[in-house]
Design an enzyme around this catalytic site. Sequence first.
Site, PDB file in Angstrom:
ATOM      1  N   LEU A  46       0.758  -1.246  -0.047  1.00 35.22           N
ATOM      2  CA  LEU A  46       0.017   0.029  -0.088  1.00 35.22           C
ATOM      3  C   LEU A  46       0.984   1.245  -0.040  1.00 35.22           C
ATOM      4  CD1 LEU A  46      -2.754  -0.748   2.718  1.00 35.22           C
ATOM      5  CD2 LEU A  46      -3.052  -0.571   0.177  1.00 35.22           C
ATOM      6  N   ASP A  47       0.411   2.279  -0.839  1.00 30.61           N
ATOM      7  CA  ASP A  47       1.175   3.490  -0.840  1.00 30.61           C
ATOM      8  C   ASP A  47       1.384   4.084   0.611  1.00 30.61           C
ATOM      9  OD1 ASP A  47       1.916   3.441  -3.536  1.00 30.61           O
ATOM     10  OD2 ASP A  47      -0.077   4.607  -4.240  1.00 30.61           O
ATOM     11  N   PRO A  48       2.239   4.794   1.170  1.00 31.33           N
ATOM     12  CA  PRO A  48       2.282   5.628   2.377  1.00 31.33           C
ATOM     13  C   PRO A  48       1.042   6.387   2.656  1.00 31.33           C
ATOM     14  CG  PRO A  48       4.326   5.933   1.265  1.00 31.33           C
ATOM     15  CD  PRO A  48       3.234   5.300   0.327  1.00 31.33           C
ATOM     16  N   ARG A 181      -4.166   4.630  -8.331  1.00 31.12           N
ATOM     17  CA  ARG A 181      -3.796   5.925  -8.906  1.00 31.12           C
ATOM     18  C   ARG A 181      -3.906   6.348 -10.527  1.00 31.12           C
ATOM     19  NH1 ARG A 181       1.957   7.186  -7.452  1.00 31.12           N
ATOM     20  NH2 ARG A 181       2.148   4.943  -7.024  1.00 31.12           N
TER      21      ARG A 181
END
Length: 301
Positions: A46-48, A181
Amino acid sequence: MARRKKGRDVHGWLIVDKPAGLTSTAVVNKVRWAFDAKKAGHAGTLDPAATGVLAIALGEATKTVPFITDALKCYRFLVTLGAATNTDDAEGEVIETSDLRPTDGDIEAALPRFVGDIEQVPPKFSAVKIDGERAYALARDNEDFEIAARPLYVEELKFISRPDADHVELEMTCGKGGYVRAIARDLGETLGCLGHVEWLRREWSGPWDVEEGISLALVDDLAKTEALDIHLRPLEEGLADLPEYMLTPEGAVRMRNGNPGMIYPGEAEWGDEVWCSFQGVPVGVGILKGAEVHPSRVFNL
């Protein structure tokens, strides 16, 4: 003489409700420390800035990570319309804007083109490797490069709500390798209004829902105590998509030594991937061939 890894032999899964602001690797390191575990890994980055289900495997459960990585996952996310950023999310710099705002009907009509087997170009700020370099490193250095499109299976992309003219909330169920995204970016381009992800939450991953997740704050509070072990889930939950076969006593001995093991009858077909157990303990994963399973992974439990 090789050095022995420090830590406990602890095996299983911890489902964390990841908070925003941390990398997935940082969460894994925190969990490994909290359990004093020898080995840990996660099933799907997961992205930050993202939150939600982060499945962390400990010990022998790390051998089941590929099965969760390959499983379907569900994301709820908010798209900001009217602006593109260099990272395709709210963390980046705005690089282009538009005054156009699509109707709800326009948005719903555009969603089907992102469902099924599609081709997706990952964001330039991603961990994709370009000639041995991470794309995000090249992007930070303002290098000029292109990323090839990659296949992605999207089972469903649903319109959830329209809080206001500038935002739309969506939910996507997809296979491995998907970038939410990129969906927001490409949807904005398709609608002619541009777009990027405002926030993102993974609702479920494989067999686990976010409601089953433990907070990282609670992991901290319970670190190094038996109370934390209570939250550990069985290794075999990572094998939920595979049929289970029971090994005969002799078969269990053989499989634990890396050899084909005899099994009791089941309903899978020749060539299917299955997992095997003996007296309730997972022994291995392998390919069913007649009355035997030929192991590809063996668990040292």
